[in-house]
Design an enzyme around this catalytic site. Sequence first.
Site, PDB file in Angstrom:
ATOM      1  N   ARG A  15      37.027   1.465  -6.873  1.00  0.00           N
ATOM      2  CA  ARG A  15      36.399   2.345  -8.012  1.00  0.00           C
ATOM      3  C   ARG A  15      36.343   1.650  -9.422  1.00  0.00           C
ATOM      4  NH1 ARG A  15      33.710   7.092  -7.766  1.00  0.00           N
ATOM      5  NH2 ARG A  15      34.316   7.335  -5.763  1.00  0.00           N
ATOM      6  N   CYS A  46      26.591  14.232  -8.073  1.00  0.00           N
ATOM      7  CA  CYS A  46      27.925  13.751  -8.153  1.00  0.00           C
ATOM      8  C   CYS A  46      29.099  14.565  -8.655  1.00  0.00           C
ATOM      9  CB  CYS A  46      27.893  12.804  -9.551  1.00  0.00           C
ATOM     10  SG  CYS A  46      29.298  11.992 -10.121  1.00  0.00           S
ATOM     11  N   TRP A  79      20.667   5.335 -11.912  1.00  0.00           N
ATOM     12  CA  TRP A  79      20.042   6.845 -12.284  1.00  0.00           C
ATOM     13  C   TRP A  79      18.992   6.881 -13.214  1.00  0.00           C
ATOM     14  CZ3 TRP A  79      22.365  10.177  -9.228  1.00  0.00           C
ATOM     15  CH2 TRP A  79      23.671  10.194  -8.920  1.00  0.00           C
ATOM     16  N   ARG A 153      28.727  -0.587 -14.434  1.00  0.00           N
ATOM     17  CA  ARG A 153      27.716   0.174 -13.845  1.00  0.00           C
ATOM     18  C   ARG A 153      27.382   1.499 -14.867  1.00  0.00           C
ATOM     19  NH1 ARG A 153      29.815   2.996  -9.989  1.00  0.00           N
ATOM     20  NH2 ARG A 153      31.960   2.400 -10.192  1.00  0.00           N
ATOM     21  N   PHE A 154      26.324   1.838 -14.526  1.00  0.00           N
ATOM     22  CA  PHE A 154      25.937   2.892 -15.344  1.00  0.00           C
ATOM     23  C   PHE A 154      26.246   4.252 -14.621  1.00  0.00           C
ATOM     24  CE2 PHE A 154      22.863  -0.668 -15.408  1.00  0.00           C
ATOM     25  CZ  PHE A 154      23.055  -0.948 -16.723  1.00  0.00           C
ATOM     26  N   THR A 155      27.269   5.080 -14.986  1.00  0.00           N
ATOM     27  CA  THR A 155      27.840   6.194 -14.365  1.00  0.00           C
ATOM     28  C   THR A 155      27.720   7.249 -14.804  1.00  0.00           C
ATOM     29  OG1 THR A 155      29.985   5.819 -15.366  1.00  0.00           O
ATOM     30  CG2 THR A 155      29.703   4.465 -13.428  1.00  0.00           C
ATOM     31  N   GLU A 171      34.334   9.181 -18.723  1.00  0.00           N
ATOM     32  CA  GLU A 171      35.338   9.413 -17.912  1.00  0.00           C
ATOM     33  C   GLU A 171      35.262  11.025 -17.533  1.00  0.00           C
ATOM     34  OE1 GLU A 171      37.820  10.276 -15.224  1.00  0.00           O
ATOM     35  OE2 GLU A 171      37.434   8.227 -15.495  1.00  0.00           O
TER      36      GLU A 171
END
Length: 372
Positions: A15, A46, A79, A153-155, A171
């Site tokens: 991850r 998510c 997304w 990445r675009f989290t 986070e």
Amino acid sequence: MSKQWASKDDGAFKRQVSSFRENICHEHPIYKPAKGRYWLYVSLACPWAHRTLITRALKGLIPIIGVSIVHWHMDEKGWRFLTSEDQEVPFDINKASTINGGIETTNLNEYTPTGHIANDSSRPMIDGTIEPLYIYKRLSDLYYKSNPDYSARFTVPVLWDKETQTIVNNESAEILRMFNSGVFDEFVEDKSSIVVKDLYPTKLQKDIDELNTWIYDNINNGVYKSGFSEKQEVYEKEVTNVFFHLDKVERILHENYKNLETKYGKAEVSKHLDEYFLLNNTLTEVDVRLYTTIVRFDPIYVQHFKCNFTTIRAGYPFIHKWLKNLYWNYDAFGKTTDFNHIKLHYSRSHPRINPLGITPLGPKPDILQMNE
């Protein structure tokens, strides 16, 4: 939670570490607490984003921090948001100050086939919302606005500062703690909306941290390490580990339930489920963090991530009772849970796991009633 494939030659899932790690507090030189200054971007699918949405509700911050919901389908660009062209009527910004951003959640009593729903479906306030601050089409636009050289990445989740126009934090565990810290409490006009005063009480912090550590690694992330395994032996190790630790949670909740029976009597215990949690009869962040995995377990992780030794409803009666209690008796949990987003996202966004994109209809219902 964006592109999940980070396996190396050993076939194990790795991850990504979050990139933006600032804090909001009175002492911070830039990010001071304020009403309406910060904006939360989440996916209802998510589990990491879901924990921040739950905490926002438990702490009475719904009128303080607005929310935008990304589309459930994550394509090769990550997304996306609905666009203003998708709206039949102008977007009502007030809907961003509701418990789940104004999304219409699933009616659990209806049969809801998903085969007619295309990946590019653009139903306003069902598939997602627009991005109201800049009318961006992609979550990635927010990352590039914060850092034009961003390359990871675009989290989600993303906690955004409207004043400096940048990401404060992405986070989820830290956003949860920020919301819980009390720095926004002065702006909460209706104090009765604060369901839990402190999800991380001082006297329980050592126990909370210990539980969080093994629950995260072995259950929250464990289902991903099972589902994204690329070698049989890795999968077998990881899925066995998931259920070993679910057994451990079951024993904790069984003991807690027996203690309630001793305290109130078997005939009365159902009236005191407001004391039925993982730690010390107190709702803490451990419950929030575990819930977002367990509520997804039967509807998607059993089949999609091959975590199929048993289901929660069939194999873990005390986890199941704890899950139903949170879902049905606390709006912060139940009204932020959207089973359509969950099922559609996982089944349509991971073509290496489910190349045909067929979305499971079961289990039905998605979650059982309290008395079932």
